[in-house]
Design a protein around this motif. Structure first.
Motif, PDB file in Angstrom:
ATOM      1  N   TRP A 120      -6.990  -6.939 -15.507  1.00 43.61           N
ATOM      2  CA  TRP A 120      -7.303  -8.214 -16.137  1.00 43.61           C
ATOM      3  C   TRP A 120      -6.143  -8.672 -17.033  1.00 43.61           C
ATOM      4  CZ3 TRP A 120      -8.544  -9.150 -21.455  1.00 43.61           C
ATOM      5  CH2 TRP A 120      -8.966 -10.476 -21.706  1.00 43.61           C
ATOM      6  N   ILE A 121      -5.593  -7.729 -17.802  1.00 45.62           N
ATOM      7  CA  ILE A 121      -4.447  -8.058 -18.659  1.00 45.62           C
ATOM      8  C   ILE A 121      -3.260  -8.524 -17.815  1.00 45.62           C
ATOM      9  CG2 ILE A 121      -2.715  -7.089 -20.235  1.00 45.62           C
ATOM     10  CD1 ILE A 121      -5.026  -5.346 -21.391  1.00 45.62           C
ATOM     11  N   CYS A 122      -3.021  -7.846 -16.694  1.00 47.57           N
ATOM     12  CA  CYS A 122      -1.897  -8.230 -15.829  1.00 47.57           C
ATOM     13  C   CYS A 122      -2.076  -9.623 -15.239  1.00 47.57           C
ATOM     14  CB  CYS A 122      -1.725  -7.205 -14.694  1.00 47.57           C
ATOM     15  SG  CYS A 122      -1.008  -5.655 -15.243  1.00 47.57           S
ATOM     16  N   THR A 123      -3.304 -10.006 -14.956  1.00 48.12           N
ATOM     17  CA  THR A 123      -3.542 -11.342 -14.378  1.00 48.12           C
ATOM     18  C   THR A 123      -3.453 -12.455 -15.420  1.00 48.12           C
ATOM     19  OG1 THR A 123      -5.937 -11.071 -14.573  1.00 48.12           O
ATOM     20  CG2 THR A 123      -4.913 -10.486 -12.449  1.00 48.12           C
ATOM     21  N   LEU A 124      -3.414 -12.096 -16.687  1.00 49.84           N
ATOM     22  CA  LEU A 124      -3.257 -13.118 -17.731  1.00 49.84           C
ATOM     23  C   LEU A 124      -1.831 -13.666 -17.783  1.00 49.84           C
ATOM     24  CD1 LEU A 124      -5.276 -11.547 -20.698  1.00 49.84           C
ATOM     25  CD2 LEU A 124      -5.989 -13.401 -19.163  1.00 49.84           C
ATOM     26  N   MET A 167       0.826  -1.200   0.000  1.00 54.57           N
ATOM     27  CA  MET A 167       0.000   0.000   0.000  1.00 54.57           C
ATOM     28  C   MET A 167       0.870   1.264   0.000  1.00 54.57           C
ATOM     29  SD  MET A 167      -2.976   1.099  -0.114  1.00 54.57           S
ATOM     30  CE  MET A 167      -3.801   2.618   0.094  1.00 54.57           C
ATOM     31  N   ILE A 168       1.966   1.223   0.733  1.00 55.45           N
ATOM     32  CA  ILE A 168       2.849   2.391   0.785  1.00 55.45           C
ATOM     33  C   ILE A 168       3.433   2.664  -0.603  1.00 55.45           C
ATOM     34  CG2 ILE A 168       5.014   3.275   1.729  1.00 55.45           C
ATOM     35  CD1 ILE A 168       4.279   1.868   4.353  1.00 55.45           C
ATOM     36  N   LEU A 169       3.800   1.604  -1.312  1.00 51.07           N
ATOM     37  CA  LEU A 169       4.328   1.787  -2.668  1.00 51.07           C
ATOM     38  C   LEU A 169       3.267   2.400  -3.582  1.00 51.07           C
ATOM     39  CD1 LEU A 169       6.613   1.446  -4.711  1.00 51.07           C
ATOM     40  CD2 LEU A 169       5.720  -0.845  -5.189  1.00 51.07           C
ATOM     41  N   THR A 170       2.029   1.972  -3.451  1.00 51.88           N
ATOM     42  CA  THR A 170       0.948   2.508  -4.284  1.00 51.88           C
ATOM     43  C   THR A 170       0.748   3.998  -4.013  1.00 51.88           C
ATOM     44  OG1 THR A 170      -0.126   0.344  -4.283  1.00 51.88           O
ATOM     45  CG2 THR A 170      -1.478   2.228  -4.908  1.00 51.88           C
ATOM     46  N   ILE A 171       0.786   4.399  -2.752  1.00 48.73           N
ATOM     47  CA  ILE A 171       0.662   5.819  -2.410  1.00 48.73           C
ATOM     48  C   ILE A 171       1.835   6.604  -2.989  1.00 48.73           C
ATOM     49  CG2 ILE A 171       0.665   7.476  -0.491  1.00 48.73           C
ATOM     50  CD1 ILE A 171      -0.803   5.276   1.152  1.00 48.73           C
ATOM     51  N   PHE A 172       3.033   6.056  -2.848  1.00 49.14           N
ATOM     52  CA  PHE A 172       4.221   6.707  -3.401  1.00 49.14           C
ATOM     53  C   PHE A 172       4.120   6.855  -4.918  1.00 49.14           C
ATOM     54  CE2 PHE A 172       8.495   6.330  -5.278  1.00 49.14           C
ATOM     55  CZ  PHE A 172       9.059   7.500  -4.785  1.00 49.14           C
ATOM     56  N   GLY A 210       2.649 -11.292  -6.467  1.00 56.43           N
ATOM     57  CA  GLY A 210       1.567 -12.228  -6.744  1.00 56.43           C
ATOM     58  C   GLY A 210       0.183 -11.615  -6.609  1.00 56.43           C
ATOM     59  N   PHE A 211       0.035 -10.379  -7.116  1.00 54.94           N
ATOM     60  CA  PHE A 211      -1.249  -9.681  -7.015  1.00 54.94           C
ATOM     61  C   PHE A 211      -2.370 -10.445  -7.714  1.00 54.94           C
ATOM     62  CE2 PHE A 211      -0.487  -4.874  -6.182  1.00 54.94           C
ATOM     63  CZ  PHE A 211       0.196  -5.183  -5.021  1.00 54.94           C
ATOM     64  N   THR A 212      -3.547 -10.318  -7.137  1.00 55.39           N
ATOM     65  CA  THR A 212      -4.761 -10.828  -7.769  1.00 55.39           C
ATOM     66  C   THR A 212      -5.336  -9.719  -8.650  1.00 55.39           C
ATOM     67  OG1 THR A 212      -6.203 -10.030  -6.000  1.00 55.39           O
ATOM     68  CG2 THR A 212      -5.266 -12.267  -5.743  1.00 55.39           C
ATOM     69  N   LEU A 213      -6.380 -10.050  -9.364  1.00 53.66           N
ATOM     70  CA  LEU A 213      -7.066  -9.056 -10.200  1.00 53.66           C
ATOM     71  C   LEU A 213      -7.487  -7.853  -9.364  1.00 53.66           C
ATOM     72  CD1 LEU A 213      -8.921  -8.975 -13.160  1.00 53.66           C
ATOM     73  CD2 LEU A 213     -10.562  -8.766 -11.320  1.00 53.66           C
ATOM     74  N   TRP A 214      -8.057  -8.104  -8.201  1.00 52.42           N
ATOM     75  CA  TRP A 214      -8.552  -7.009  -7.366  1.00 52.42           C
ATOM     76  C   TRP A 214      -7.429  -6.151  -6.807  1.00 52.42           C
ATOM     77  CZ3 TRP A 214     -13.135  -5.511  -8.215  1.00 52.42           C
ATOM     78  CH2 TRP A 214     -14.095  -6.418  -8.628  1.00 52.42           C
ATOM     79  N   GLN A 215      -6.301  -6.750  -6.504  1.00 50.39           N
ATOM     80  CA  GLN A 215      -5.167  -5.964  -6.012  1.00 50.39           C
ATOM     81  C   GLN A 215      -4.593  -5.074  -7.116  1.00 50.39           C
ATOM     82  OE1 GLN A 215      -3.171  -9.485  -4.499  1.00 50.39           O
ATOM     83  NE2 GLN A 215      -3.106  -8.554  -2.454  1.00 50.39           N
ATOM     84  N   PHE A 216      -4.453  -5.629  -8.320  1.00 54.22           N
ATOM     85  CA  PHE A 216      -4.023  -4.799  -9.450  1.00 54.22           C
ATOM     86  C   PHE A 216      -5.042  -3.686  -9.692  1.00 54.22           C
ATOM     87  CE2 PHE A 216      -1.161  -8.219 -11.180  1.00 54.22           C
ATOM     88  CZ  PHE A 216      -0.025  -7.428 -11.315  1.00 54.22           C
ATOM     89  N   PHE A 217      -6.318  -4.042  -9.709  1.00 55.52           N
ATOM     90  CA  PHE A 217      -7.370  -3.054  -9.952  1.00 55.52           C
ATOM     91  C   PHE A 217      -7.304  -1.935  -8.922  1.00 55.52           C
ATOM     92  CE2 PHE A 217     -11.634  -1.449  -8.941  1.00 55.52           C
ATOM     93  CZ  PHE A 217     -11.939  -0.849 -10.154  1.00 55.52           C
ATOM     94  N   PHE A 218      -7.200  -2.297  -7.646  1.00 57.55           N
ATOM     95  CA  PHE A 218      -7.145  -1.268  -6.602  1.00 57.55           C
ATOM     96  C   PHE A 218      -5.935  -0.356  -6.798  1.00 57.55           C
ATOM     97  CE2 PHE A 218      -5.578   0.363  -2.574  1.00 57.55           C
ATOM     98  CZ  PHE A 218      -6.657   1.158  -2.212  1.00 57.55           C
ATOM     99  N   ARG A 219      -4.782  -0.939  -7.112  1.00 61.08           N
ATOM    100  CA  ARG A 219      -3.578  -0.120  -7.307  1.00 61.08           C
ATOM    101  C   ARG A 219      -3.776   0.870  -8.449  1.00 61.08           C
ATOM    102  NH1 ARG A 219       2.316  -2.587  -7.266  1.00 61.08           N
ATOM    103  NH2 ARG A 219       2.089  -2.028  -5.092  1.00 61.08           N
ATOM    104  N   SER A 238       4.625  -0.322 -10.912  1.00 62.63           N
ATOM    105  CA  SER A 238       3.365  -0.819 -10.344  1.00 62.63           C
ATOM    106  C   SER A 238       3.032  -2.216 -10.874  1.00 62.63           C
ATOM    107  CB  SER A 238       2.219   0.154 -10.600  1.00 62.63           C
ATOM    108  OG  SER A 238       1.958   0.283 -11.972  1.00 62.63           O
ATOM    109  N   ILE A 239       3.316  -2.480 -12.134  1.00 63.55           N
ATOM    110  CA  ILE A 239       3.050  -3.804 -12.704  1.00 63.55           C
ATOM    111  C   ILE A 239       4.097  -4.813 -12.227  1.00 63.55           C
ATOM    112  CG2 ILE A 239       2.979  -5.110 -14.865  1.00 63.55           C
ATOM    113  CD1 ILE A 239       1.743  -2.545 -16.139  1.00 63.55           C
ATOM    114  N   TRP A 240       5.359  -4.445 -12.301  1.00 63.81           N
ATOM    115  CA  TRP A 240       6.428  -5.347 -11.875  1.00 63.81           C
ATOM    116  C   TRP A 240       6.266  -5.758 -10.415  1.00 63.81           C
ATOM    117  CZ3 TRP A 240      10.230  -4.281  -8.174  1.00 63.81           C
ATOM    118  CH2 TRP A 240      11.194  -5.275  -8.021  1.00 63.81           C
ATOM    119  N   ASP A 241       5.984  -4.807  -9.533  1.00 61.02           N
ATOM    120  CA  ASP A 241       5.791  -5.135  -8.123  1.00 61.02           C
ATOM    121  C   ASP A 241       4.560  -6.020  -7.921  1.00 61.02           C
ATOM    122  OD1 ASP A 241       6.366  -4.710  -5.188  1.00 61.02           O
ATOM    123  OD2 ASP A 241       4.315  -3.914  -5.325  1.00 61.02           O
ATOM    124  N   GLY A 242       3.526  -5.778  -8.702  1.00 56.73           N
ATOM    125  CA  GLY A 242       2.341  -6.635  -8.621  1.00 56.73           C
ATOM    126  C   GLY A 242       2.646  -8.064  -9.016  1.00 56.73           C
TER     127      GLY A 242
END
Length: 165
Positions: free
Chosen positions: A160-164, A1-6, A84-93, A76-80
């Motif tokens: 969705w693309i990231c989770t593929l 979450m801190i990375l997303t805010i940054f 091991g981000f899920t669809l919802w974690q990527f979406f929220f970010r 943001s994509i690389w860290d996800g």
């Protein structure tokens, strides 16, 4: 979450740098296509640089801001992926970064810089009459459309693309 805010803050800094370089240094009419039609018509072309090297400085800052925006996306994509981000974690970010940016744009750029401090009018005094009696900058409908529909949809698609992968 801190990375997303940054990353959201870096994105806002990059957009600010981009706007500042376009308005203060480059001063080319094509950068103001989102301005109201009346303002676009009132703008006078700036053939002469504000000072020697102003456009070079502006393009350097513009390039740096593009690299910052690209960096926000890559990190943001690389860290996800790494986390091991899920669809919802990527979406929220993604939606968080876009929402912070759009609110920043609407409050800081459109209200404070354009209406309160008249930053744009300082560099382009010919548009002062266009913004004289406005309480808010412009294009509130377009801004809200991006904030409430376009950015969440783009975030969902990107997630969705990231989770593929």
């Amino acid at each position: 979450m801190i990375l997303t805010i940054f990353l959201a803050l870096v994105f806002c800094v990059a957009i600010t740098l981009m706007m500042f370089s376009a308005v203060a240094f480059i001063q080319d009419k094509k950068f103001f296509s989102s301005a109201p039609k009346e303002a676009q018509e009132a703008l006078l072309p700036r053939e002469k640089e504000l000072f020697y090297g102003a456009r070079t400085i502006g393009w350097t800052l513009m390039t740096f801001s593009f690299l910052m925006i690209l960096g926000v996306g890559v990190i943001s994509i690389w860290d996800g992926f790494r986390s091991g981000f899920t669809l919802w974690q990527f979406f929220f970010r993604f939606v968080f970064i876009f929402t912070v940016y759009k609110l920043y744009d609407m409050i800081c750029f459109d209200y404070f810089l354009l209406m309160k401090f008249q930053f744009f009018q300082f560099y382009f005094p010919e548009v002062e009459s266009v913004y004289k009696n406005r309480k808010y900058g412009y294009n509130i409908k377009s801004q809200l459309l991006k904030l409430l529909i376009i950015f969440p949809a783009a975030s969902a698609l990107a997630a969705w693309i990231c989770t593929l992968f």
